[in-house]
Design a protein around this motif. Structure first.
Motif, PDB file in Angstrom:
ATOM      1  N   LYS A 224     -41.332   3.033  10.789  1.00  0.00           N
ATOM      2  CA  LYS A 224     -40.130   3.701  10.287  1.00  0.00           C
ATOM      3  C   LYS A 224     -38.981   2.694  10.176  1.00  0.00           C
ATOM      4  CE  LYS A 224     -38.503   5.435  14.768  1.00  0.00           C
ATOM      5  NZ  LYS A 224     -38.217   6.657  15.552  1.00  0.00           N
ATOM      6  N   GLU A 225     -38.025   3.018   9.306  1.00  0.00           N
ATOM      7  CA  GLU A 225     -36.947   2.073   8.981  1.00  0.00           C
ATOM      8  C   GLU A 225     -35.568   2.645   9.271  1.00  0.00           C
ATOM      9  OE1 GLU A 225     -38.289   1.686   4.854  1.00  0.00           O
ATOM     10  OE2 GLU A 225     -38.691  -0.446   5.306  1.00  0.00           O
ATOM     11  N   ASN A 226     -35.495   3.630  10.179  1.00  0.00           N
ATOM     12  CA  ASN A 226     -34.217   4.252  10.528  1.00  0.00           C
ATOM     13  C   ASN A 226     -33.522   4.890   9.318  1.00  0.00           C
ATOM     14  OD1 ASN A 226     -34.152   3.855  13.321  1.00  0.00           O
ATOM     15  ND2 ASN A 226     -33.434   1.750  13.078  1.00  0.00           N
ATOM     16  N   LYS A 227     -34.321   5.486   8.442  1.00  0.00           N
ATOM     17  CA  LYS A 227     -33.787   6.183   7.283  1.00  0.00           C
ATOM     18  C   LYS A 227     -33.757   7.686   7.555  1.00  0.00           C
ATOM     19  CE  LYS A 227     -35.302   2.817   3.794  1.00  0.00           C
ATOM     20  NZ  LYS A 227     -36.156   2.605   2.609  1.00  0.00           N
ATOM     21  N   PHE A 228     -32.690   8.333   7.083  1.00  0.00           N
ATOM     22  CA  PHE A 228     -32.515   9.765   7.297  1.00  0.00           C
ATOM     23  C   PHE A 228     -32.016  10.426   6.016  1.00  0.00           C
ATOM     24  CE2 PHE A 228     -32.491   7.896  11.414  1.00  0.00           C
ATOM     25  CZ  PHE A 228     -32.994   8.840  12.287  1.00  0.00           C
ATOM     26  N   SER A 229     -32.387  11.676   5.866  1.00  0.00           N
ATOM     27  CA  SER A 229     -31.884  12.494   4.766  1.00  0.00           C
ATOM     28  C   SER A 229     -30.867  13.473   5.324  1.00  0.00           C
ATOM     29  CB  SER A 229     -33.033  13.244   4.094  1.00  0.00           C
ATOM     30  OG  SER A 229     -32.546  14.163   3.142  1.00  0.00           O
ATOM     31  N   ILE A 230     -29.708  13.578   4.659  1.00  0.00           N
ATOM     32  CA  ILE A 230     -28.658  14.479   5.138  1.00  0.00           C
ATOM     33  C   ILE A 230     -28.129  15.301   3.973  1.00  0.00           C
ATOM     34  CG2 ILE A 230     -26.912  12.627   4.947  1.00  0.00           C
ATOM     35  CD1 ILE A 230     -25.551  13.976   7.419  1.00  0.00           C
ATOM     36  N   GLN A 231     -28.217  16.618   4.119  1.00  0.00           N
ATOM     37  CA  GLN A 231     -27.745  17.564   3.101  1.00  0.00           C
ATOM     38  C   GLN A 231     -26.373  18.078   3.541  1.00  0.00           C
ATOM     39  OE1 GLN A 231     -29.713  18.833   0.317  1.00  0.00           O
ATOM     40  NE2 GLN A 231     -27.824  19.769  -0.385  1.00  0.00           N
ATOM     41  N   LEU A 232     -25.368  17.923   2.660  1.00  0.00           N
ATOM     42  CA  LEU A 232     -23.991  18.277   2.982  1.00  0.00           C
ATOM     43  C   LEU A 232     -23.504  19.417   2.095  1.00  0.00           C
ATOM     44  CD1 LEU A 232     -22.658  14.608   3.122  1.00  0.00           C
ATOM     45  CD2 LEU A 232     -23.328  16.015   5.077  1.00  0.00           C
ATOM     46  N   SER A 233     -22.470  20.106   2.551  1.00  0.00           N
ATOM     47  CA  SER A 233     -21.874  21.163   1.730  1.00  0.00           C
ATOM     48  C   SER A 233     -21.097  20.570   0.556  1.00  0.00           C
ATOM     49  CB  SER A 233     -20.955  22.040   2.579  1.00  0.00           C
ATOM     50  OG  SER A 233     -19.919  21.253   3.151  1.00  0.00           O
ATOM     51  N   GLY A 234     -20.695  19.334   0.677  1.00  0.00           N
ATOM     52  CA  GLY A 234     -19.996  18.629  -0.392  1.00  0.00           C
ATOM     53  C   GLY A 234     -19.852  17.167  -0.004  1.00  0.00           C
ATOM     54  N   LEU A 235     -19.710  16.299  -0.983  1.00  0.00           N
ATOM     55  CA  LEU A 235     -19.610  14.873  -0.694  1.00  0.00           C
ATOM     56  C   LEU A 235     -18.154  14.453  -0.542  1.00  0.00           C
ATOM     57  CD1 LEU A 235     -22.237  13.262  -3.102  1.00  0.00           C
ATOM     58  CD2 LEU A 235     -22.487  13.789  -0.683  1.00  0.00           C
ATOM     59  N   PRO A 236     -17.884  13.559   0.423  1.00  0.00           N
ATOM     60  CA  PRO A 236     -16.520  13.023   0.539  1.00  0.00           C
ATOM     61  C   PRO A 236     -16.221  12.087  -0.628  1.00  0.00           C
ATOM     62  CG  PRO A 236     -17.995  11.898   2.044  1.00  0.00           C
ATOM     63  CD  PRO A 236     -18.792  13.000   1.426  1.00  0.00           C
ATOM     64  N   THR A 249     -28.130   8.690  -3.408  1.00  0.00           N
ATOM     65  CA  THR A 249     -27.374   9.937  -3.493  1.00  0.00           C
ATOM     66  C   THR A 249     -27.984  10.812  -4.575  1.00  0.00           C
ATOM     67  OG1 THR A 249     -25.342   8.778  -2.885  1.00  0.00           O
ATOM     68  CG2 THR A 249     -25.100  10.950  -3.855  1.00  0.00           C
ATOM     69  N   LEU A 250     -28.229  12.073  -4.247  1.00  0.00           N
ATOM     70  CA  LEU A 250     -28.729  13.039  -5.218  1.00  0.00           C
ATOM     71  C   LEU A 250     -28.039  14.360  -4.952  1.00  0.00           C
ATOM     72  CD1 LEU A 250     -30.701  13.748  -7.522  1.00  0.00           C
ATOM     73  CD2 LEU A 250     -32.395  14.332  -5.765  1.00  0.00           C
ATOM     74  N   ALA A 251     -27.137  14.750  -5.894  1.00  0.00           N
ATOM     75  CA  ALA A 251     -26.310  15.952  -5.708  1.00  0.00           C
ATOM     76  C   ALA A 251     -25.576  15.827  -4.377  1.00  0.00           C
ATOM     77  CB  ALA A 251     -27.172  17.206  -5.802  1.00  0.00           C
ATOM     78  N   ASN A 252     -25.759  16.801  -3.468  1.00  0.00           N
ATOM     79  CA  ASN A 252     -25.095  16.760  -2.160  1.00  0.00           C
ATOM     80  C   ASN A 252     -26.010  16.215  -1.056  1.00  0.00           C
ATOM     81  OD1 ASN A 252     -22.805  17.763  -3.278  1.00  0.00           O
ATOM     82  ND2 ASN A 252     -23.098  19.860  -2.558  1.00  0.00           N
ATOM     83  N   LYS A 253     -27.028  15.504  -1.470  1.00  0.00           N
ATOM     84  CA  LYS A 253     -27.994  14.974  -0.498  1.00  0.00           C
ATOM     85  C   LYS A 253     -27.896  13.458  -0.473  1.00  0.00           C
ATOM     86  CE  LYS A 253     -32.597  16.244   0.709  1.00  0.00           C
ATOM     87  NZ  LYS A 253     -33.907  16.697   0.218  1.00  0.00           N
ATOM     88  N   LEU A 254     -27.745  12.916   0.719  1.00  0.00           N
ATOM     89  CA  LEU A 254     -27.658  11.469   0.899  1.00  0.00           C
ATOM     90  C   LEU A 254     -28.880  10.960   1.648  1.00  0.00           C
ATOM     91  CD1 LEU A 254     -23.976  11.015   2.164  1.00  0.00           C
ATOM     92  CD2 LEU A 254     -24.792  10.891  -0.193  1.00  0.00           C
ATOM     93  N   THR A 255     -29.339   9.769   1.271  1.00  0.00           N
ATOM     94  CA  THR A 255     -30.299   9.027   2.086  1.00  0.00           C
ATOM     95  C   THR A 255     -29.541   7.874   2.716  1.00  0.00           C
ATOM     96  OG1 THR A 255     -32.138   9.586   0.613  1.00  0.00           O
ATOM     97  CG2 THR A 255     -32.456   7.724   2.110  1.00  0.00           C
TER      98      THR A 255
END
Length: 310
Positions: A224-236, A249-255
């Motif tokens: 593993k490479e310490n990568k995470f997926s995070i889904q937000l209500s909106g992007l800053p 970045t894809l829509a409100n989802k960040l890797t």
């Protein structure tokens, strides 16, 4: 307890080290993946395990004692990638003939054949000839012939080749069932997604050497490479943190990739402080396909480097 143990196996041909000092063990009742690119040494290993080839060096132990092909071959079911069926022979007669060769009496063989033909929806095939079967139908027949004498060790080389998704799932369920009933399965394939789904433990070989050995979950954790997926209500408007970097970045989802010395909590805390709701957060583990490609490519690169030095 291990059903099969390979100790420092070597097999050399005139111009090639097909198997170069490979050792591993396979526990009873497990589904074991033997992986590698073409020419890696998988087929040679399988042929030594089945007694077709003898190793030039090393030892194979089967069920706790040195492997003796004359006594132990009846305890092994081997389904090769190549078709090994008599094309002109009727399917029912062929299944009976091969079952008798594996030590079953006629009545017992008929009982087991009828059981498997019914289980895999093959009852209407009895009087068909192999040459009249599709590739997928031939594959189902080979699977039945491989397992019907209930061997301790079952070796399946590309067992899903030619099968449609429905029949692939049917065979997959039977592989699970065999392992649950105590059979040990060696599963050899190029399809990494099947390995992730089916296998408990894997070994990757390349250029005749073992390059990876472990459980599927542990290997994914190790790479593993310490990568995470995070889904937000909106992007800053802007993401600026020492704890991580955004790599996609894809829509409100960040890797994101967490930097050394930081933890998941630091990522979550950053967005909480920005007053952004976190809807989902999960770790991204590498696929076996990615691990496989990286390891094989690095092995080839190392070999080329040594050749250039020489």
């Amino acid at each position: 307890m291990a059903l099969l143990e390979l100790h420092h196996l070597k097999k050399y041909y005139a111009t090639q080290k097909a198997v170069d000092d490979i050792s591993f063990s396979i526990e009873k009742g497990t589904i074991f993946g033997l992986l590698g690119p073409n020419g890696a040494g998988k087929t040679t290993l399988l042929r030594m395990i089945t007694g077709i080839f003898f190793p030039d060096e090393g030892q194979i132990n089967f069920d706790g004692v040195p492997f003796n092909p004359l006594n132990d071959i009846i305890k092994i079911g081997y389904m090769p990638e190549e078709r090994g069926l008599y094309k002109k022979m009727k399917i029912g007669e062929q299944a009976l003939y091969l079952a008798r060769l594996k030590g079953l009496g006629k009545a017992e063989a008929m009982e087991k054949i009828k059981f498997w033909f019914k289980r895999l929806e093959m009852e209407s095939w009895w009087n068909k000839k192999v040459e009249d079967l599709s590739k997928g139908m031939s594959q189902k027949l080979q699977f039945v012939i491989t397992v019907l004498h209930e061997p301790k060790l079952i070796i399946l080389d590309e067992p899903f080749s030619g099968l449609d998704p429905l029949n692939a799932n049917l065979i997959k369920d039977e592989i699970y069932g065999l392992a649950q009933r105590g059979c040990t399965v060696i599963f050899s394939t190029h399809r990494m997604e099947q390995v992730e789904e089916i296998c408990d433990h894997i070994v990757l070989v390349n250029l005749g050497k073992k390059v990876l050995d472990g459980t599927v979950q542990q290997i994914k954790q190790d790479f593993k490479e310490n990568k995470f997926s995070i889904q937000l209500s909106g992007l800053p408007q802007q993401v600026n943190s020492n704890a991580f970097e955004v790599i996609d970045t894809l829509a409100n989802k960040l890797t994101v990739k967490i930097n050394e010395g930081y933890r998941s909590n630091d990522v979550l805390q950053y967005f909480i402080q920005q007053n952004i709701n976190i809807e989902a957060y999960s770790e991204i583990l590498p696929s076996l396909n990615d691990i496989f490609i990286n390891l094989v490519e690095s092995t080839h690169a190392t070999t080329r480097s040594f050749q250039n030095i020489g």
